[in-house]
Design an enzyme around this catalytic site. Structure first.
Site, PDB file in Angstrom:
ATOM      1  N   HIS A 120      -5.197  -2.858  -3.679  1.00 10.23           N
ATOM      2  CA  HIS A 120      -4.169  -4.054  -3.849  1.00 10.23           C
ATOM      3  C   HIS A 120      -5.161  -5.281  -3.551  1.00 10.23           C
ATOM      4  O   HIS A 120      -5.829  -5.343  -2.712  1.00 10.23           O
ATOM      5  CB  HIS A 120      -3.003  -3.818  -3.338  1.00 10.23           C
ATOM      6  CG  HIS A 120      -3.223  -3.615  -1.831  1.00 10.23           C
ATOM      7  ND1 HIS A 120      -3.192  -4.934  -0.970  1.00 10.23           N
ATOM      8  CD2 HIS A 120      -3.239  -2.573  -0.935  1.00 10.23           C
ATOM      9  CE1 HIS A 120      -3.377  -4.502   0.275  1.00 10.23           C
ATOM     10  NE2 HIS A 120      -3.294  -3.359   0.431  1.00 10.23           N
ATOM     11  N   ASP A 121      -4.775  -6.144  -4.379  1.00 12.34           N
ATOM     12  CA  ASP A 121      -5.172  -7.645  -4.267  1.00 12.34           C
ATOM     13  C   ASP A 121      -6.564  -7.964  -4.128  1.00 12.34           C
ATOM     14  O   ASP A 121      -7.109  -8.727  -3.990  1.00 12.34           O
ATOM     15  CB  ASP A 121      -4.595  -8.118  -2.928  1.00 12.34           C
ATOM     16  CG  ASP A 121      -2.946  -8.047  -2.917  1.00 12.34           C
ATOM     17  OD1 ASP A 121      -2.443  -8.793  -3.500  1.00 12.34           O
ATOM     18  OD2 ASP A 121      -2.443  -7.137  -2.299  1.00 12.34           O
ATOM     19  N   GLY A 138      -8.069  -3.434   0.725  1.00  7.29           N
ATOM     20  CA  GLY A 138      -7.248  -4.147   0.114  1.00  7.29           C
ATOM     21  C   GLY A 138      -7.969  -5.647   0.163  1.00  7.29           C
ATOM     22  O   GLY A 138      -8.783  -5.802   1.334  1.00  7.29           O
TER      23      GLY A 138
END
Length: 261
Positions: A120-121, A138
């Site tokens: 994520h991200d 992340g």
């Protein structure tokens, strides 16, 4: 449009007429597939995910699944994948989080080998290669034309500058400068990615200038601030050297991957 009769396409998916979708593939309701995308058999594309033109997604890849983050509560965060990427078997890419910037982004012309993971991200720039089972935590930023060796693991929030190299099995908890070459657990900076620079057609004099800047920046004399100032003065007309210098200046709170003393 060529869609195998066993594929599952949920209502709401936006699929260009030139897309090919193989047997038993699954496409979620919030997915956008651009021109000439190929989804091979048994692949899953879900979440609020956009896949750019001519990207290929191979069997058993799971693209756009929710982030592995305890704070995620089902928010409509996104995954944006660029054009002409090759995403091989068992690759996983997750959407962003509201605790981050709400988006995971992959550039153009990348290769993700078997089992690679983009968390994520993360932001992955153009022409990145992630070898088998390379793993991103992340919030990581991977610069253009980076090569990540097989089985390497990168800690959350790390930055890897453009044209850098991380060797197979490397465990990285710090930032690698542009053009840097790092190996080991925990990874140490071993010099510059000369092979990568030559493969991409960089001029000999440019490589020599980068090497000179590298030696100055990581010398034992003086403070890092002084070395950065001296290098800025000497190499201000060499954009590639300034890429390293500006990377080091950009986030003083992040630890750098350093050569072993």
């Amino acid at each position: 449009m060529s869609i195998h009769p066993t594929a599952i396409i949920e209502d709401g998916a936006q699929i260009d007429p030139s897309v090919e979708i193989g047997a038993y593939a699954h496409i979620g309701p919030n997915v956008v597939l651009k021109e000439k995308v190929k989804i091979l058999s048994h692949a899953s594309v879900t979440g609020h995910t956009t896949v750019g033109a001519e990207t290929e997604i191979h069997p058993f890849a799971v693209i756009g699944a929710p982030p592995q983050h305890n704070g995620y509560k089902g928010e409509p965060t996104t995954l944006i994948i660029g054009e002409r990427n090759k995403i091989r078997e068992h690759v996983t890419m997750h959407t962003g989080t509201v605790q981050g910037h709400g988006e995971t982004r992959v550039g153009n012309d990348c290769l993700f080998m078997v089992g690679a993971h983009v968390a994520h991200d993360c932001t992955v720039d153009d022409r990145v290669i992630m070898a088998n089972n390379a793993t991103l935590g992340g919030h990581i930023h991977i610069g253009e034309s980076v090569f990540l060796g097989g089985l390497c693991a990168i800690h959350q929030f790390c930055r890897i500058g453009a044209f850098a190299f991380l060797g197979g099995g490397g465990i990285l908890t710090t930032d690698i400068i542009p053009y840097g070459s790092a190996f080991g657990n925990h990874a140490r900076l071993e010099g510059l990615n000369i092979v990568g620079m030559k493969r991409r057609g960089m001029k000999r004099e440019t490589i020599h200038a980068i090497r000179s800047a590298y030696r100055m920046l990581f010398a034992e004399e003086g403070t890092l601030k002084e070395r950065l100032e001296d290098a800025t003065s000497l190499f201000s007309e060499v954009p590639e050297a300034m890429t390293i210098i500006n990377f080091m200046k950009a986030d003083a709170d992040r630890p750098l991957c350093l050569p072993e003393k």
